[in-house]
Design a protein around this motif. Structure first.
Motif, short mmCIF file in Angstrom:
data_model
loop_
_atom_site.label_atom_id
_atom_site.label_comp_id
_atom_site.label_asym_id
_atom_site.label_seq_id
_atom_site.Cartn_x
_atom_site.Cartn_y
_atom_site.Cartn_z
N LEU A 146 0.83 -1.20 0.00
CA LEU A 146 0.00 0.00 0.00
C LEU A 146 0.87 1.25 0.00
CD1 LEU A 146 -2.79 -1.01 2.56
CD2 LEU A 146 -2.86 -1.16 0.07
N HIS A 147 1.91 1.24 0.81
CA HIS A 147 2.82 2.38 0.84
C HIS A 147 3.57 2.52 -0.48
CE1 HIS A 147 2.30 3.90 4.84
NE2 HIS A 147 2.58 2.75 5.42
N ARG A 148 3.99 1.39 -1.03
CA ARG A 148 4.80 1.41 -2.25
C ARG A 148 4.04 2.09 -3.40
NH1 ARG A 148 9.31 -1.25 -3.72
NH2 ARG A 148 9.76 -1.37 -5.95
N PHE A 149 2.75 1.81 -3.50
CA PHE A 149 1.96 2.35 -4.60
C PHE A 149 1.11 3.55 -4.19
CE2 PHE A 149 2.45 -2.24 -5.75
CZ PHE A 149 3.33 -2.03 -6.80
N ASN A 150 1.39 4.07 -2.98
CA ASN A 150 0.70 5.27 -2.48
C ASN A 150 -0.81 5.07 -2.44
OD1 ASN A 150 0.80 7.90 -1.43
ND2 ASN A 150 0.37 8.80 -3.42
N TRP A 151 -1.23 3.91 -1.98
CA TRP A 151 -2.65 3.63 -1.80
C TRP A 151 -3.03 3.96 -0.36
CZ3 TRP A 151 -1.77 -1.78 -4.36
CH2 TRP A 151 -1.75 -1.63 -5.75
N LYS A 152 -3.73 5.05 -0.18
CA LYS A 152 -4.09 5.54 1.16
C LYS A 152 -5.57 5.35 1.48
CE LYS A 152 0.06 7.14 1.82
NZ LYS A 152 0.98 6.47 2.78
N ARG A 153 -6.28 4.72 0.55
CA ARG A 153 -7.73 4.58 0.72
C ARG A 153 -8.11 3.18 0.24
NH1 ARG A 153 -11.92 5.31 -2.91
NH2 ARG A 153 -13.88 6.15 -2.09
N ILE A 154 -8.51 2.30 1.17
CA ILE A 154 -8.78 0.91 0.81
C ILE A 154 -10.10 0.46 1.40
CG2 ILE A 154 -6.29 0.46 0.83
CD1 ILE A 154 -6.88 -1.33 3.35
N ALA A 155 -10.56 -0.69 0.93
CA ALA A 155 -11.73 -1.36 1.49
C ALA A 155 -11.31 -2.77 1.90
CB ALA A 155 -12.87 -1.42 0.47
N ILE A 156 -12.02 -3.33 2.86
CA ILE A 156 -11.73 -4.68 3.35
C ILE A 156 -13.00 -5.51 3.26
CG2 ILE A 156 -11.05 -6.09 5.34
CD1 ILE A 156 -9.37 -3.76 6.32
N VAL A 157 -12.88 -6.70 2.71
CA VAL A 157 -13.98 -7.67 2.71
C VAL A 157 -13.47 -8.92 3.41
CG1 VAL A 157 -15.60 -9.00 1.32
CG2 VAL A 157 -14.82 -6.75 0.52
N LYS A 158 -14.17 -9.35 4.46
CA LYS A 158 -13.67 -10.46 5.26
C LYS A 158 -14.75 -11.52 5.47
CE LYS A 158 -14.82 -8.63 9.85
NZ LYS A 158 -15.60 -9.80 10.31
N GLN A 159 -14.26 -12.69 5.81
CA GLN A 159 -15.14 -13.79 6.19
C GLN A 159 -15.28 -13.79 7.70
OE1 GLN A 159 -14.04 -17.49 4.39
NE2 GLN A 159 -15.36 -18.74 5.69
N LYS A 420 0.60 1.38 -15.59
CA LYS A 420 0.93 1.96 -14.30
C LYS A 420 -0.06 1.44 -13.26
CE LYS A 420 -1.71 6.11 -15.51
NZ LYS A 420 -1.66 7.58 -15.65
N PRO A 421 0.31 1.46 -11.98
CA PRO A 421 -0.59 0.93 -10.95
C PRO A 421 -1.89 1.71 -10.91
CG PRO A 421 1.63 1.29 -10.07
CD PRO A 421 1.59 1.93 -11.41
N PRO A 422 -2.98 1.06 -10.54
CA PRO A 422 -4.24 1.79 -10.40
C PRO A 422 -4.17 2.77 -9.23
CG PRO A 422 -4.47 -0.45 -9.57
CD PRO A 422 -3.12 -0.38 -10.22
N LYS A 423 -5.06 3.73 -9.23
CA LYS A 423 -5.13 4.71 -8.15
C LYS A 423 -6.13 4.23 -7.09
CE LYS A 423 -2.41 7.68 -10.23
NZ LYS A 423 -1.08 8.03 -9.68
N ASP A 424 -5.93 4.71 -5.85
CA ASP A 424 -6.87 4.32 -4.80
C ASP A 424 -8.20 5.05 -4.91
OD1 ASP A 424 -6.04 6.81 -4.07
OD2 ASP A 424 -5.29 6.26 -2.09
N LYS A 425 -8.26 6.05 -5.76
CA LYS A 425 -9.53 6.68 -6.10
C LYS A 425 -9.42 7.19 -7.53
CE LYS A 425 -8.15 11.01 -3.84
NZ LYS A 425 -8.54 11.98 -2.80
N ASP A 426 -10.55 7.31 -8.19
CA ASP A 426 -10.54 7.69 -9.59
C ASP A 426 -9.95 9.08 -9.76
OD1 ASP A 426 -11.70 5.34 -10.38
OD2 ASP A 426 -13.73 6.09 -10.17
#
Length: 753
Positions: A146-159, A420-426
Motif C-alpha cells: 500500500l505504501h509502495r503504490f501510495n494507496w491511502k484509501r482501501i476497502a476490506i472484505v472479510k469472512q 501503471k498501478p491503479p489509483k486508490d480513487k478515480d
C-alpha cells in the motif's frame, strides 16, 4: 492412513491432522500430507537421526471444521497406540480447537500452515509450535505494498471466522497507525450482493480480501454480475489459495473466464522462502525437494500445495527435537516408552528442545521465538496473464514497511494493464462550472443598454430641469430613482461575474456586495418613488392650510430616502455580523464510465449562510411595505388632474411589474438547484433587467413625449406651464384677503393662505 514402518526399531507414533474433504469450504491442506510423508520416509531411512526409532504418522481428516477437529482429536487419543506428539492441522479453524485441548494430554503440537494470530497466545495454547508465521504477518507485506503504490484509501472484505476477524482487527490498528484509511469493511454469510453494492457506492478501488478461496470466488462472481471489475480495481488476496483457485469449473453462477476477468492482476501475499542451497538438515535444496514432491504427488489424488515446503520442514524439526529428547531421556534412564498422556516430564523435555531449535530447513533458517513460532519472509505474487508470478519478497526483519521496500526476484516486476498501478480513487477531472459566456453576454448586453438609457435619462433630467414637465415631476427625486435602476443593472453584472471568478475569497466578496447592492437599489428606486407619490397624496388630499404642509420640499423627501438607506445599511451590517455570508464549493453529479469509473466531477461556487431563509424573510418583511404603500398612494392620487404631477398610474404599473416578477422569481429560486448556475443567472438577470427597464420606461417615457411636444410647440408649452404652475406659486397668486384664503381653480380641495 499410515506410512510404512520397520519392525526392528522402536516406534514413535505421531498424530497427524490434515484437511482433505473440505468441499470448497475453508482451506484444503491435503497437498501438504505427501510432503510430510516424504519427509518421514527420508528420516526413517537416515542413520544419523533417530537410528533406533521409526516415526509413524496416523492421519485424521478435520475437514477444516471445528466439529470434525474435535472428533479427530478424540479418535487420536482414544485409539492406540499412544501418540508422543501432534503435527497439524493446516486449517486454523481446526488447529485452534486441537491446540486448545491437546495440551491437557501433554502433547506437543507442531503446525505447518495454521496462521491464526490467536495461536500466539501461550496462555491458551502453551504447547503449540509452528514453522509458519501468524497470518497477520502476511499483511505487513500488504501494508508495505500500500505504501509502495501510495494507496491511502482501501476497502476490506472479510469472512466471519476467528482467523480473519483477528487479522482484521489487528490490520485496522496497523492501517490507522500508517495513515491509511479504510472506507468500508464488510462481511457476508451467503450472498455478497450487498458487499459489492457497497463497494461500488463507496467507489472502492483497492480491496483487501480476508477469506477462504470459496468465498473469494463468490465475491468475484458477484462483482462480475454487477460490472465491478477492470484495470482500475485492485484485489489483494491471501497467497495460500490452492493453485489456479479461480478455475473451479463446478462453481455455480460464473464461468472460469468470468472469475478470471474479475480477478485479473490481483496481488497475493504468502509466506515464502528463498531457494536454499546451503547445507540443510535434510540435505536437499529447494529444487531437489520440489522435484521429489511432484513425483510423490503422483501417488495421491491431492493437488499441489504451496505450504508443502513448510510441511516437509515441520517433520524434520519434530524429528530433530525427538532425537535430542531421546538423548536427554537416556541420560535420565528414561525413554519415550515412559511417555503417557498424564505425565508432563517427557513433554517438558521435548518442549525445551524445541525452544532451542536452530537449524537450516528447505524453507530457510528455523528458529522459534518466545511465542513458539517463526518469522518468515513473505512472497509478493501477481496474477499475470493466466498464472501467478512470484514478483519478489518482503522480509519483516530487514525491509522498511513504511517505505514499501521489497526485494525483486531476478527478471520479475509488476505489470499493469494500463502501464501503471491503479489509483486508490478515480483521478477526477474536477472542473469548476461557470456561467455560460453566451448567456452572460446576452444578459450583460441588455443591462449595458439599460445603463446607457439610465444615463441618458439622467441627462434629460438635468438638461430640461427647468421645463415644467420635468420640474413639476421633481427631477432631484427622479435622479435618485434612476440611480436605483442603475444599481439594479449593476446587479446583473455581479450575478454574472461567476463566469470569470475561481477564487472562493473573491466570490465571497461578490456575494456580500451584490446582497447590499440589491437591497440599496430597491430602496433608492421604489422608496423614492413612493415618497414622491406620498407628497402628491399629502398635497391633494389635505384639508388644512397650505402652511401646514411645509415639510414636503425635495430636501425633506431626500432626507426620508436617506433615512431608509440608513436603515438598509443597519440591517445589512447586523446581518453580516450575526451571520456572515460566505462562499462554498458545491460538488455536482459525477460522470462515470460504464464500468463505474469516475471521469468528471463538476463543482460550482455558491453563497451560503446559516439562517438563509430567516434573514431573507426579514428582508422581505422590511421591503414589502414599499409595495403595499405604493399601491395605496397610487390609488389615492389617481384623480389628480395635473398629468405632470400624477404618476399614480405608472407607479401602479411599476409595482404590478415588481410583484409579478417577484412572485415568479422567488419560488423558482428555491426550485432551481444551486448547481444550475445558468438557470439561476438567467432568472435573476431577467428580474433585474425587467424591473429596472419597466420602471424607467413607465416613469420617463410619458414625460419625454410631453417634453418633445413642449419643445416642438413653445406657445402650447407656455399655456401648459401657466395652467400647471406649482402649488405654492398658484396659492400666492390667488390670495384675495377676504377670508384669509381662497380655493384654487386647479386644486378644489386646497386652501391658499
Amino acid at each position: 492412513m499410515s506410512t510404512a514402518v520397520s519392525s526392528q526399531k522402536t516406534m514413535l507414533h505421531i498424530g497427524g491432522f490434515i484437511e482433505v474433504n473440505t468441499a470448497d469450504k475453508g482451506w484444503n491442506s491435503a497437498g501438504v500430507q505427501p510432503a510430510i510423508d516424504l519427509a518421514i520416509k527420508h528420516i526413517n531411512n537416515r542413520t544419523d537421526i533417530l537410528p533406533n526409532h521409526t516415526i509413524q504418522i496416523h492421519w485424521k481428516d478435520t475437514k477444516c471444521s471445528d466439529a470434525y477437529a474435535i472428533k479427530a482429536l478424540v479418535e487420536q487419543l482414544r485409539k492406540p497406540p499412544t501418540k508422543v506428539a501432534l503435527i497439524g492441522p493446516g486449517c486454523s479453524i481446526s488447529a485452534v480447537l486441537v491446540a486448545a485441548a491437546s495440551h491437557f494430554w501433554n502433547l506437543i503440537q507442531l503446525g505447518f500452515s495454521a496462521g491464526s494470530s490467536s495461536l500466539s497466545d501461550k496462555r491458551r495454547f502453551p504447547l503449540f509450535f509452528r514453522v509458519n508465521g501468524p497470518e497477520f504477518t502476511l499483511y505487513k507485506a500488504a501494508v508495505s505494498l500500500l505504501h509502495r503504490f501510495n494507496w491511502k484509501r482501501i476497502a476490506i472484505v472479510k469472512q466471519d471466522e476467528d482467523l480473519f476477524n483477528d487479522v482484521h482487527e489487528r490490520l485496522q490498528t496497523m492501517l490507522k497507525k500508517e495513515g491509511i484509511s479504510v472506507i468500508t469493511a464488510n462481511s457476508f454469510v451467503k450472498d455478497p450482493d450487498n458487499v459489492i453494492t457497497d463497494l461500488k457506492n463507496r467507489r472502492a478501488r483497492i480491496i483487501v480480501i480476508l477469506m477462504y478461496e470459496d468465498k473469494s470466488r463468490m465475491v468475484m462472481c458477484e462483482a462480475h454480475r454487477q460490472n465491478f471489475f477492470g484495470s482500475h480495481i485492485q484485489w489483494i488476496i491471501p497467497g495460500w489459495y490452492s493453485k489456479d483457485w479461480w478455475k473451479v469449473r463446478n462453481f455455480s453462477g460464473c464461468s472460469v473466464e468470468e472469475i478470471r476477468r474479475v480477478a485479473r492482476n490481483f496481488l497475493a501475499v504468502q509466506e515464502g522462502y528463498i531457494n536454499n542451497t546451503v547445507n540443510t538438515l535434510s540435505g536437499l535444496t529447494v529444487d531437489e525437494f520440489l522435484t521429489m514432491y511432484e513425483a510423490e504427488l503422483q501417488n495421491y489424488s491431492f493437488p499441489n500445495n504451496s505450504y508443502a515446503v513448510f510441511g516437509y520442514d515441520s517433520a524434520w524439526v519434530l524429528a530433530s527435537a525427538l532425537e535430542k529428547t531421546v538423548m536427554q531421556l537416556k541420560e535420565k534412564n528414561m525413554s519415550f516408552d515412559n511417555f503417557s498422556y498424564k505425565s508432563a516430564s517427557i513433554r517438558q523435555e521435548l518442549r525445551s528442545v524445541l525452544l532451542r531449535t536452530n537449524l537450516s530447513g528447505i524453507s530457510g533458517f528455523i528458529k522459534f521465538d518466545k511465542n513458539q513460532e517463526r518469522l518468515n519472509m513473505i512472497w509478493i505474487k501477481q496474477f499475470q496473464g493466466d498464472k501467478e508470478v512470484k514478483v519478489g519478497y518482503f522480509d519483516p526483519e530487514r525491509h522498511n514497511l513504511r517505505k514499501g521496500e521489497l526485494t525483486f526476484f531476478a527478471g520479475e516486476n509488476f505489470t499493469w494493464p494500463d502501464g501503471k498501478p491503479p489509483k486508490d480513487k478515480d483521478p477526477l477531472n474536477e472542473r469548476l462550472i461557470k456561467t455560460n459566456l453566451t448567456l452572460f453576454y446576452v444578459m450583460s448586453s441588455v443591462a449595458a443598454t439599460g445603463l446607457l438609457t439610465a444615463f441618458g435619462l439622467l441627462f434629460v433630467n438635468y438638461h430640461f430641469r427647468f421645463h415644467s414637465v420635468i420640474r413639476q415631476s421633481s427631477p432631484r427625486l427622479n435622479n435618485v430613482i434612476v440611480t436605483g435602476c442603475l444599481l439594479f443593472y449593476c446587479c446583473v453584472f455581479l450575478y454574472g461575474a461567476e463566469a470569470f471568478v475561481e477564487s472562493r475569497g473573491t466570490h465571497t466578496v461578490i456575494c456580500k456586495v451584490r446582497r447590499g447592492m440589491c437591497s440599496l437599489s430597491f430602496t433608492l428606486a421604489f422608496g423614492t418613488m413612493f415618497v414622491k407619490t406620498w407628497r402628491v397624496y399629502k398635497i391633494f388630499t389635505n384639508k388644512q392650510l397650505c402652511k401646514q404642509l411645509g415639510m414636503l420640499h425635495d430636501r425633506h423627501l431626500l432626507a426620508i430616502v436617506f433615512g431608509l438607506v440608513c436603515l438598509d445599511v443597519v440591517y445589512i451590517t447586523a446581518w453580516e455580523i450575526a451571520d456572515p455570508i460566505t462562499s462554498y464549493v458545491q460538488h455536482l453529479g459525477r460522470e462515470t464510465t460504464p464500468d463505474g469509473r469516475e471521469i468528471s466531477h463538476g463543482k460550482v461556487l455558491n453563497c451560503t449562510l446559516n439562517y438563509r431563509s430567516l434573514w431573507y424573510m426579514f428582508w422581505a418583511i422590511w421591503k414589502s411595505p414599499f409595495l403595499v404603500i405604493g399601491l395605496f398612494l397610487a390609488w389615492e392620487t389617481r384623480n389628480v388632474t395635473l398629468a405632470s404631477l400624477n404618476d399614480s398610474k405608472y407607479i401602479g404599473m411599476s409595482v404590478y411589474n415588481v410583484v409579478i416578477m417577484t412572485l415568479i422569481t422567488v419560488p423558482l429560486s428555491f426550485v432551481i438547484d444551486h448547481g444550475n448556475i445558468d438557470a439561476k443567472f438567467a432568472l435573476f438577470g431577467t428580474l433585474f433587467n425587467a424591473v429596472s427597464t419597466f420602471t424607467l420606461l413607465l416613469l420617463f417615457v410619458p414625460k419625454i413625449i410631453k417634453l418633445r411636444d413642449e419643445v416642438a410647440s413653445p406657445e402650447r408649452a407656455q399655456n401648459t406651464n401657466h395652467a400647471a404652475k406649482s402649488f405654492n406659486d398658484s396659492c400666492l397668486e390667488h390670495h384675495d384677503g377676504r377670508n384669509g384664503y381662497r380655493r384654487h381653480d386647479e386644486c378644489p380641495h386646497c386652501k391658499c393662505s
